[in-house]
Design a protein around this motif. Structure first.
Motif, short mmCIF file in Angstrom:
data_model
loop_
_atom_site.label_atom_id
_atom_site.label_comp_id
_atom_site.label_asym_id
_atom_site.label_seq_id
_atom_site.Cartn_x
_atom_site.Cartn_y
_atom_site.Cartn_z
N TYR A 58 13.33 39.89 133.94
CA TYR A 58 13.22 41.74 133.45
C TYR A 58 12.78 42.00 135.28
O TYR A 58 12.39 43.48 134.88
N GLY A 59 12.41 41.69 135.96
CA GLY A 59 11.82 41.99 137.24
C GLY A 59 13.37 42.49 137.75
O GLY A 59 12.42 43.15 139.37
N THR A 60 14.35 42.30 137.62
CA THR A 60 15.94 42.85 138.35
C THR A 60 16.52 43.94 137.00
O THR A 60 17.83 43.55 137.23
N PRO B 225 6.40 59.03 130.23
CA PRO B 225 5.49 59.63 130.81
C PRO B 225 5.61 59.00 132.67
O PRO B 225 5.00 59.63 132.85
N GLY B 226 6.80 57.64 132.78
CA GLY B 226 6.23 57.21 133.85
C GLY B 226 7.50 57.56 134.60
O GLY B 226 7.84 57.47 135.97
N ARG B 227 8.29 58.10 134.23
CA ARG B 227 10.30 59.13 134.82
C ARG B 227 10.09 57.21 135.30
O ARG B 227 11.00 58.25 136.36
N GLN B 228 11.30 56.60 134.60
CA GLN B 228 11.76 55.98 134.73
C GLN B 228 12.46 54.94 133.13
O GLN B 228 11.93 54.70 132.47
N VAL B 229 13.21 54.72 133.85
CA VAL B 229 14.18 53.39 132.91
C VAL B 229 14.52 52.78 133.21
O VAL B 229 15.67 52.67 134.07
N VAL B 230 14.67 51.60 132.94
CA VAL B 230 15.22 50.25 133.66
C VAL B 230 16.13 49.53 132.17
O VAL B 230 15.71 49.41 131.08
N LEU B 231 17.75 49.42 132.56
CA LEU B 231 18.85 49.22 131.93
C LEU B 231 18.64 47.46 131.76
O LEU B 231 19.04 46.79 133.48
N HIS B 232 18.63 46.57 130.98
CA HIS B 232 19.08 45.03 131.62
C HIS B 232 19.99 45.11 130.44
O HIS B 232 20.16 44.84 129.58
N ASP B 233 21.08 44.01 131.50
CA ASP B 233 22.00 43.81 131.08
C ASP B 233 22.21 43.09 130.55
O ASP B 233 21.97 41.77 130.51
N GLN B 234 22.44 43.05 128.65
CA GLN B 234 21.83 41.60 127.89
C GLN B 234 23.44 41.16 127.91
O GLN B 234 23.71 40.00 127.32
N ALA C 96 17.84 38.45 125.05
CA ALA C 96 17.35 39.28 125.27
C ALA C 96 15.84 38.39 124.87
O ALA C 96 15.61 37.84 123.68
N GLY C 97 14.13 39.12 125.09
CA GLY C 97 12.98 38.53 124.56
C GLY C 97 12.08 39.75 124.52
O GLY C 97 12.80 40.72 124.67
N ASP C 98 11.47 38.88 124.30
CA ASP C 98 10.17 40.28 124.26
C ASP C 98 9.87 40.58 125.45
O ASP C 98 10.56 40.60 126.14
#
Length: 311
Positions: free
Chosen positions: A31-33, A152-161, A166-168
């Protein structure tokens, strides 16, 4: 939801073809990439940049849209070729429309790309702040990802499943975990409670405010003076008709462990035979950090945006 705020809700039927899912890796998602996109708000709705044939355009990030769709203005501005073989029927809060699809060589969202597409074009009633939208980024694209949406943080991160398990979410601090139903068309359904009644709701990031139909409002005890009183605004969405919107104030809304008193709920005519009674919109979703897991059918909710843990 202010009484004069329009509500955008409900989109469509046809599903955009995306690449077949790859066999999941044994390793959990890193989830860091992820694929990080900026989010800005337009008329209280989350808008992200999308590249269409290398032309950047603003798209509404819309879990309530089953299909990634162009609006007529967006298709015209890009000069896209009409697909003479395919048309799409779209049903929304503004009625039913049918439009000819257009052909697209490349659709790129951050680092994710889909090629050789046929996209529907649908009429859409819009408010002042929404007229520059080129289209809707719908569930057909979003559902191949774990969606970390931090408005609120003005971003979305998409993690290609398609490439990992996928986890928590990698969040510090407490958060709520809610079960989701992912319907065959990509709609996300969860249970909410309104005035102590449990009802199925559509999780709709493309709706500015939460709303119910007049019949549901009446069942929940809305006063007749509200149901038959003057409209407080317009309900906007797919279709060409503008629907009257009434405001029912001082409602109690519960989503998981989150209990809100004094909520204003919109009342507008909705299409018949929907698999939900409530549309849960940005008046609730927009102030929270959300993690939408299509793969594990869970919604994670945190009231304040948080930073991922650092290894």
């Amino acid at each position: 939801m202010p009484s004069n705020r329009p509500v955008t809700a409900l989109r469509h039927l046809a599903i955009l073809a995306v690449p077949a899912l790859l066999v999941g890796c044994a390793a959990p998602c890193d989830y860091g990439t992820g694929n990080t996109l900026p989010v800005h708000e337009s008329a209280s709705l989350p808008v992200v940049p999308v590249s269409l044939n290398d032309h950047r355009a603003p798209f509404l990030l819309d879990t309530g849209a089953t299909t990634t769709t162009l609006l007529p203005e967006g298709a015209k501005a890009l000069g896209l070729q009409t697909d003479q073989l395919r048309s799409t029927r779209s049903i929304g809060i503004g009625g039913e429309t049918r439009g000819q699809n257009v052909l697209l060589a490349r659709l790129r969202v951050g680092s994710q790309e889909v090629r050789q597409l046929t996209l529907p074009v649908a009429g859409h009633t819009t408010g002042e702040g929404q007229r520059r939208l080129a289209g809707l980024l719908g569930a057909d694209f979003l559902r191949i990802n774990e969606v970390d949406l931090d408005i609120p943080g003005r971003q979305v991160v998409l993690h290609d499943q398609r490439r990992c398990v996928a986890g928590d979410p990698p969040w510090s601090g407490s958060y709520d975990t809610l079960p989701l139903q992912v319907l065959s068309n990509g709609w996300l359904r969860l249970d909410v409670r309104i005035n102590n009644r449990t009802l199925p709701a559509l999780l709709d990031t493309g709706a500015a405010g939460s709303l119910v139909s007049p019949d549901t409002a009446r069942e929940l005890g809305a006063p007749e003076a509200v149901l038959s009183g003057p409209p407080a605004g317009r309900a906007l969405g797919i279709g060409t008709e503008e629907m009257e919107l009434r405001a029912w104030r001082n409602v109690t809304l519960e989503v998981g462990q989150d209990r809100l008193e004094g909520v204003t709920l919109g009342i507008a005519t909705l299409p018949e035979d929907l698999p939900f009674k409530v549309i849960l919109g940005q008046d609730y979703l927009g102030s929270r950090h959300l993690w939408i897991s299509y793969a594990t059918r869970r919604l994670f909710v945190q009231r304040q945006p948080v930073q991922p843990r650092r290894s």
